[in-house]
Design an enzyme around this catalytic site. Structure first.
Site, short mmCIF file in Angstrom:
data_model
loop_
_atom_site.label_atom_id
_atom_site.label_comp_id
_atom_site.label_asym_id
_atom_site.label_seq_id
_atom_site.Cartn_x
_atom_site.Cartn_y
_atom_site.Cartn_z
N THR A 32 35.30 33.82 41.21
CA THR A 32 34.58 32.56 41.48
C THR A 32 34.25 32.53 42.98
O THR A 32 33.20 33.02 43.38
CB THR A 32 35.40 31.34 41.06
OG1 THR A 32 36.70 31.42 41.64
CG2 THR A 32 35.51 31.23 39.57
N LYS A 60 41.98 37.41 40.71
CA LYS A 60 40.99 36.62 41.43
C LYS A 60 41.69 35.55 42.26
O LYS A 60 42.84 35.23 42.02
CB LYS A 60 39.99 35.98 40.49
CG LYS A 60 40.56 34.84 39.68
CD LYS A 60 39.50 33.99 39.04
CE LYS A 60 38.75 33.19 40.07
NZ LYS A 60 39.47 31.97 40.51
N THR A 101 41.37 28.97 40.51
CA THR A 101 42.53 29.39 39.77
C THR A 101 42.93 30.78 40.22
O THR A 101 42.09 31.58 40.58
CB THR A 101 42.13 29.41 38.27
OG1 THR A 101 42.09 28.07 37.83
CG2 THR A 101 43.08 30.20 37.45
N ASN A 122 35.74 23.74 51.85
CA ASN A 122 36.37 22.77 50.98
C ASN A 122 35.93 21.34 51.23
O ASN A 122 36.30 20.44 50.49
CB ASN A 122 37.88 22.91 51.07
CG ASN A 122 38.33 24.18 50.38
OD1 ASN A 122 38.13 24.33 49.19
ND2 ASN A 122 38.87 25.12 51.14
#
Lengths: 475, 475
Positions: free
Chosen positions: B196, B227, B238, B470
């Site tokens: 991702t 990942k 995740t 973020n």
């Protein structure tokens, strides 16, 4: 592209070497001026001063030595950091309180610019010297309690791992004593003298009455100052808080009242989750406004007054602690995290803390993003060791999360914005969400739906400025 | 001035709207290329594929559906997130493993772009549909274990609170099956398909032998992909990990071996301390390289092989987990935190985690600041609830902190830089310190001096880039 922002690289950090997040000229940013009082009602019998020492050689004029004194012996108490590495002034203040059973206290002496932490026995000697020298200012002749040792508490804040310039400090304590005054300007100067990275002095005062018959018609006063938990380069700074009241409170009651108030205030704020070696909140109660010498001090024997004092002190300590969050390094948001219907207050606090400390929640708030997923996630990963029942403290299908506009919100009349209801995500009105997130103040409401306990946490966001301040070089 | 950096304000965040920290064209940054293998030795009997679905409508071409399959039934195990909010694929994979007792597994089906978390019963149905459809690819006729239900584990990663575009995914599973291959390119494409926010695919492979006589002369293979724990906008991403080996391992041993390996690898890394709803590490062992069908699988009955396998798996999982830290969002540093001479391994891990999560330590590392005070402080505030003995787990006068150059450091021959010895601050050679902190890799060595246990944590720094990524808007 990952490197599209020209100033996000390390070179940008180097170009802007700063010792403080506060403006170098100590001017107060316009946005913070509303938090600085222009007058106050200060407790009787207390005298304060802020004096320049130059603990940091670069400080040529700003006051960095605070003296808070009572004109008569006061009862007192303090709550100290739980960090395993306890600074010398913490060790000494604890010892002063123990030796005196919390009685016969005359002053608190505080320096900024050097924390006197991790400084070995030499640092402990220095802290005792500060306490003794301050005590000596109030002892013209021998006192009946001299054998109990110094009567002054000590606090230090600033760089750790460095010894104090102790002679400079001791030489200025008599000056600090001669500077003592009771007016608003003196209190404000004193509040400035304990600051490090703070961008504004944090000072509050209030008046209150007590329900007991012996206090009828008496107006008591309570004043407090605090300094930020934001971090000063090159090392951590410290949260300091000082509360003074002219109400009569017994030593034991001072201790239990202060501990309870701190648990619901200074222990419920999070800037970055880091707890320093020097954190200390102390209270002095000198009874100077007591109607008579025979007035019984507030204690567990006067439950009505004790309960009233507990409520007053907690509310006041919360307002003081909130000022620290308002001045979080780089903070652009003031966020209240209200956890309701928890199985226990412990749970509410642990979950509030988990949300308040989450870097992802804090960056989302900075980015004005209604990111309930990150809040949910932080609730979900609260350490089981900190919960009263790992199996039933958090039940996904009973969990509710909402944004609530703060009292001063422009969109207050639009009411609550529900994000998650009984574990089901809600269709979020993004325009409504962005209006809410434009506000500086926001309430995150978490309804756990498993009990009736609650707890409140206050936090701020993580910004680029936070990284810049804390990524600076030491020089 | 607080606002002297033109791009540290909120307006800068708005200007750079990005969905991923990874480059939009999926190109791999030059600095990360060294972490991407150009060949590999992959376990026998495993076939993999990465296929484009377009789970996120904006994804027009990148593979986002990974299928990892064994050409024969495999034993398997998985370690799942401890977050209270467990995503649908976590619930389903757990159920598949339980129903089958970890046996008869044929594949793992993974989608990126949507986490299928907090999606209610509909989301659970979707995850079961993915598992069933993947299972059906391997069942041409009825099998003796059909009554145990689907034999495919499921993982999802991406946005939470949104339903999967389940029909699109199910329609592409037969394509994923027809794409299965065993070559390096297929493995690399599959590793890309689970990404991702990652800026590079994380794939490793190795060969190993086992000491038991029945394994003499056999070369086994182990491959893994993972990942990142970095966070994708608008919600948390995740950590996923998939390990495949052609060694024979019993279901029970797979479970205990994987748990032990994960505890010393994926559970010892920290990007930002946040733990997601979907975190899963799974292992399949198909025994395809067993010398014969009668070879006893590795289990607690073969202690020598079991111990060897434990060491191999732990070391391999650590290397995989370290790749996640290498790709921490905005990370510029790779820091190993080694806590030695602790009272217990629990203590070493709790203290390592406290240092690894401290925003002040992480920003100091970003700023290349030898700030041992912040490290000390983080050691000191480790939650007492997490320590084996609050009174003796950390003793200030026995605590030592050093910086140790990493193996690849240019200043490696200059040796260890002691910062704190038995609680006493050392005079730090600042030039030496800044040479050390120029390195991308650094080891922080904490010697607690109270026992003989140890633990290692891996972390990265907090940068402006982290906040930018973020703090982005959702769009």
């Amino acid at each position: 592209m990952r490197t599209s922002l020209p100033t996000t690289g390390r070179s940008a950090v180097r170009q802007f070497i700063r010792h403080y997040s506060a403006p170098l000229d100590s001017s107060i940013p316009a946005s913070k001026l509303k938090h600085v009082p222009t007058s106050g009602t200060y407790p009787k019998g207390f005298l304060v001063s802020g004096t320049h020492v130059g603990v940091k050689p670069s400080n040529k004029s700003h006051p960095d030595l605070a003296l808070i004194a009572s004109d008569r012996p006061a009862f007192g108490a303090a709550v100290f950091t739980t960090n395993k590495f306890q600074a010398a002034p913490v060790q000494v203040s604890r010892s002063v309180l123990e030796k005196r059973g919390g009685a016969g206290l005359r002053s608190i002496i505080v320096n900024a610019g050097c924390a006197n932490a991790v400084t070995g026995q030499g640092g402990v000697d220095d802290a005792w010297a500060m306490s003794s020298t301050a005590s000596a200012q109030f002892q013209q002749s021998s006192q009946p309690d001299d054998h109990l040792g110094p009567n002054s508490l000590v606090m230090s804040t600033g760089v750790i791992g460095q010894r104090l310039p102790i002679d400079k400090i001791l030489n200025k304590i008599p000056v600090a004593h001669s500077n003592l005054a009771a007016d608003h300007t003196a209190w404000l100067t004193t509040a400035k003298a304990i600051c490090t990275t703070d961008t504004f002095p944090k000072l509050l005062s209030t008046t209150f009455t007590l329900p007991g018959a012996q206090h009828a018609g008496v107006e008591y006063r309570l004043a407090g100052m605090t300094k930020g938990a934001g971090m000063i380069h090159p090392n951590m700074a410290t949260l300091l808080g000082i509360l003074c009241t002219d109400a009569p409170i017994s030593a034991d009651a001072a201790s239990t009242l202060l501990t309870a108030a701190v648990n619901k205030s200074f222990n419920c704020i999070s800037i970055d989750g880091d707890t320093s070696t020097n954190d200390t909140v102390a209270m002095l109660a000198n009874g100077a406004a007591s109607p008579s010498a025979s007035t019984a001090p507030i204690s567990s024997s006067t439950p009505e007054d004790y309960a009233a004092m507990a409520a007053i002190l907690t509310s006041f300590a919360q307002k003081l602690a909130q000022l620290v969050v308002r001045d979080g390094e780089g903070a652009t948001k003031f966020v209240t995290i209200r956890v309701r219907n928890a199985l226990s207050e412990t749970d509410a606090r642990a979950i509030g803390s988990s949300i308040a400390r989450s870097p992802l929640v804090k960056t989302a708030l900075y980015g004005k993003d209604a990111n309930w997923g990150r809040i949910l996630c932080a609730i979900g990963y609260t350490s089981p060791e900190l919960l009263s029942s790992p199996a039933s403290s958090v039940i996904p299908t009973k969990t509710n999360v909402s944004f609530v506009p703060a009292e001063n919100s422009a969109s207050r009349d639009e009411g609550v914005l529900k994000l998650l209801v009984d574990g089901e995500p809600q269709r979020v009105d993004e325009e409504r969400a962005s209006r809410l997130l434009e506000d500086e103040d926001l309430i995150i409401d978490v309804d756990l739906g498993v009990g009736d306990a609650e707890g409140t946490y206050w936090t701020c966001d993580f910004s680029h400025e936070y990284v810049t301040i804390n990524g600076d070089y030491r020089t």
